[in-house]
Design an enzyme around this catalytic site. Structure first.
Site, PDB file in Angstrom:
ATOM      1  N   GLU A 147       0.841  -1.177   0.000  1.00 20.10           N
ATOM      2  CA  GLU A 147       0.000   0.000   0.000  1.00 20.10           C
ATOM      3  C   GLU A 147       0.891   1.247   0.000  1.00 20.10           C
ATOM      4  OE1 GLU A 147      -1.251   0.386   3.937  1.00 20.10           O
ATOM      5  OE2 GLU A 147      -2.331   2.257   3.642  1.00 20.10           O
TER       6      GLU A 147
ATOM      7  N   ASP B 231      -0.166  -1.164   6.167  1.00 16.58           N
ATOM      8  CA  ASP B 231       0.082  -0.613   7.495  1.00 16.58           C
ATOM      9  C   ASP B 231      -0.802  -1.307   8.525  1.00 16.58           C
ATOM     10  OD1 ASP B 231       1.868   1.169   6.513  1.00 16.58           O
ATOM     11  OD2 ASP B 231       0.444   2.845   6.387  1.00 16.58           O
TER      12      ASP B 231
ATOM     13  N   ASP C  87      -2.624  -0.186  10.643  1.00 20.38           N
ATOM     14  CA  ASP C  87      -3.560   0.779  11.227  1.00 20.38           C
ATOM     15  C   ASP C  87      -4.927   0.626  10.555  1.00 20.38           C
ATOM     16  OD1 ASP C  87      -3.294   1.802   8.727  1.00 20.38           O
ATOM     17  OD2 ASP C  87      -2.308   3.672   9.332  1.00 20.38           O
TER      18      ASP C  87
ATOM     19  N   ASP D 242      -6.541   2.366   8.246  1.00 24.17           N
ATOM     20  CA  ASP D 242      -6.583   2.438   6.779  1.00 24.17           C
ATOM     21  C   ASP D 242      -6.009   1.177   6.141  1.00 24.17           C
ATOM     22  OD1 ASP D 242      -7.834   4.821   6.696  1.00 24.17           O
ATOM     23  OD2 ASP D 242      -6.022   6.035   6.308  1.00 24.17           O
TER      24      ASP D 242
END
Ligand code: 0RA
Length: 642
Positions: free
Chosen positions: A431, A504, A506, A508
């Protein structure tokens, strides 16, 4: 001594003609003469004993599979009457064993609600057995009578005094009739288990004397236990909702026993239905009534409570059945069966009756359990969306003949590896452009390819697979993977051994991973099934003191490292990586990409049920970071050191 045939009255001769007919055309009575038909004999005798339980008498049934191929079914009911039949002038038990559809037991009015209307009669079992022995304990004595291939060979005789009451039927399926006479333990067990589950309080023992296995089946809660069985360890959304009803309906005495719930554990339905304790494998009017009641009642409740929004379409039958686990057992006189195997109930009274009773009962339950009810409705609405999206995606794939790789070259963004041996290659789907940069610098370019996808572009609304397919990033991904998608999928064209999603840790990153997984699951599930899809595990923290470096995937791991590896060490430098982009190439290689040191999660669809659960989960408003839902779906993503 057994009487010769000439001893029989004219009536008896016509009766025996009936049994000869059964032997001439056995399939007309038991369906077939293969193993199915063979087992039918057992069901017939057991069902008679179950009827005696339903009439309020037998509490225990024992089924013995004898070493010599015989079957013995014993019950502790009232015992088949042994007194002389008023018109036939022979013992009632003899009539029951020799006359087709004989005797009060098969009188529809008397046993209207207690089942027993389905059987072809134990006389058919007699006709198709080389020998049948019946022992009746009744009125303080034990009596015995025997038959061979229909005709009586031993008159009813009193064996002696005995306490209690009950019936024993012992028969040897006729090898002249059946293709095989070997009964299957598991088939018998399964049927007896089902019977025990449908009859709370009845104990059934299966004693297989051929191998010494013995099983006692006894269920306290009946249908609730049955639902529990059907759940196969998956959690129910709500404890099983139970309905028990008995009434007169359109002039017929009818009864309904029902237990149902939903589970996220699977996405098909697990609906079992019965009429007079006989399974209706192809459903029919009683199932239709149940389903209608579910759909209309949940739609009404959804609208009334706002669980269904104005813009939401009505839930369909398919939506409310997603993950449904239910056992519907009805009793009604003279049921009409349809279909080739007579596995579908056709009686229309059952539809309106079941619909009415279930609608009422479910409405009452929803009133008392509003929050749970909303949850059920919301879940069905998610199922509806997922189904629509999948359908649209399939159509799009078909329309465009989309994305079969022959049509185009490799995407420009792909930093391919040099090896052309697909068994040793890996594709990192990364990403973001900055992470793409560091992973390109970090990789082993011989075996590792990098495909950066721009996160923002990908962050489309989750349920819209159609839009995903039109997305240039996704099209690049499909081209790089090489297999094509949907109907065009060709596993042999897979260009890498491992497709590794690296996002990631997280929210997102979780979104993007969710989207990509949904995409793979719906459009190339084979790739998951065959074990080629992985999730990279980038660390969240780096801990450093001087030259000593360690990485932690989570807060607890960080604490553990501090307490263990850095015990007593002062001023440990703790760096939190906000994203892959914050790691330099060395860090990324050391923690996430080096095959010697990294940990990968293999995306693993253990079984279809687990996959369905995943799909519903992915399509829902699941917004937690990837790590969290992986942990809670451990059967889906399995930890693997690679
Ligand atoms: C007819 C009448 C009665 C019981 C039975 C048949 C009966 C049949 C079977 C078959 C297997 N086990 C059975 N147990 C009972 C009722 C007779 C009475 O009123 O006592």
């Amino acid at each position: 001594m057994a009487p010769s045939k000439s001893d029989y009255s004219a009536q008896s001769i016509s009766v025996l003609k009936g049994l000869e007919g059964v032997r001439k055309r056995p399939a007309m009575y038991i369906g077939s003469t293969d193993t199915r038909g063979l087992h039918h004999l057992v069901w017939e005798v057991v069902d008679n004993a179950v009827d005696e339980h339903l009439a309020g008498h037998a509490k225990k049934i024992t089924v013995r599979l004898r070493e010599d191929g015989g079957v013995e079914v014993t019950d502790d009911g009232r015992g088949i009457p042994v007194d002389l039949h008023p018109t036939e002038k022979i013992p009632a038990v003899e009539v029951a064993l020799t006359a087709l559809h004989a005797g009060g037991k098969f009188d529809q009015q008397a046993y209207a609600v207690s089942g027993g209307l389905h059987g072809v009669g134990v006389s058919v079992v007699n006709a198709l057995s080389s020998r049948t022995e019946v022992e009746v304990t009744r009125g303080g004595a034990r009596h015995a009578i025997a038959f061979e291939r229909g005709p009586k060979v031993d008159d009813l005789t009193k064996l002696g005094t005995a306490k209690g009451s009950g019936t024993l039927v012992r028969f040897w399926p006729d090898a002249e009739v059946f293709e095989t006479t070997v009964l299957d333990h598991d088939t018998v067990l399964q049927r007896l288990k089902e019977t025990a589950l449908l009859n709370a309080g009845l104990t059934i023992v299966l004693a297989d004397e051929r191998d010494g296995r013995s099983v006692t089946l006894s269920y306290k809660h009946g249908l609730k236990d049955f639902v529990e069985e059907l759940l196969r360890g998956k959690d129910p959304l709500v404890p099983a909702i139970e309905v028990h009803d008995e009434r007169e309906w359109e002039g017929h005495p009818v009864a309904l026993d029902l237990a149902f719930t939903w589970s996220d554990g699977f996405h098909d339905d697990r609906l079992r239905s019965y009429v007079n304790i006989v399974r209706t494998a192809d459903g029919g009017t009683h199932e239709e009534g149940f389903r209608r009641a579910l759909t209309t009642t949940l739609n009404r409740f959804g609208r009334d409570t706002g669980a269904l929004l104005k813009k939401d379409p009505n839930l369909t039958g398919e939506d409310v059945r997603e993950g449904l686990v239910a056992v519907v057992s009805i009793k009604l006189p003279d049921p009409q069966f349809e279909g080739q195997t007579k596995g579908r109930l056709g009686s229309t009274v059952a539809r309106s009756y079941v619909e009415q009773v279930v609608a009422e009962a479910l409405a009452v339950w929803l009133e008392k359990n509003k929050a749970k009810g909303r949850q059920i409705v919301k879940r069905a609405a998610v199922a509806a969306k997922a189904r629509q999206a999948a359908k649209a995606a399939r159509e799009l794939t078909r329309r465009k003949g989309l994305l079969d790789t022959q049509s185009a070259g490799l995407p420009g963004k792909l930093a391919d590896c040099t090896s052309r041996d697909p068994s040793e290659t890996e594709l990192y789907v990364v990403e973001g452009d900055s992470a793409g940069g560091s992973s390109k610098a970090a990789r082993d370019r011989h075996t590792q390819a990098i495909l950066p996808l721009r996160g923002k572009v990908l962050n489309v609304e989750k349920a819209q697979l159609t839009r995903v397919l039109e997305n240039a990033e996704i099209q690049a991904l499909v081209k790089a993977v090489g297999t094509g998608v949907g109907e065009a999928y060709d596993h042999d064209r897979l260009r890498y051994d491992k497709i590794i999603l690296m996002a990631d840790a997280d929210v997102d990153g979780g979104h993007i991973t969710t989207l990509l997984l949904t995409f793979f699951y719906r459009l190339c599930p084979k790739l998951i099934e065959k074990g080629h899809l992985y999730l990279a595990q980038p660390p969240l923290y780096q801990l450093r003191k001087g030259s000593k470096v360690a990485y932690a995937m989570s807060d607890p791991e960080r604490e553990q490292l501090l307490k263990r590896d850095f015990k007593g060490v002062k001023n440990v430098e703790v760096q939190r990586f906000k994203g892959l982009g914050e790691m330099d190439a060395d860090q990324l290689w050391a923690t996430t990409m080096d095959p010697q040191r990294r940990t990968l999660l293999r995306v693993n669809i253990e079984d279809a049920a687990g996959a369905d659960e995943l799909f519903v989960l992915l399509m829902g408003n699941q917004t937690d970071p990837r790590r969290e839902w992986i942990v809670s779906n451990a059967h889906f993503a399995q930890e693997l050191d690679v």
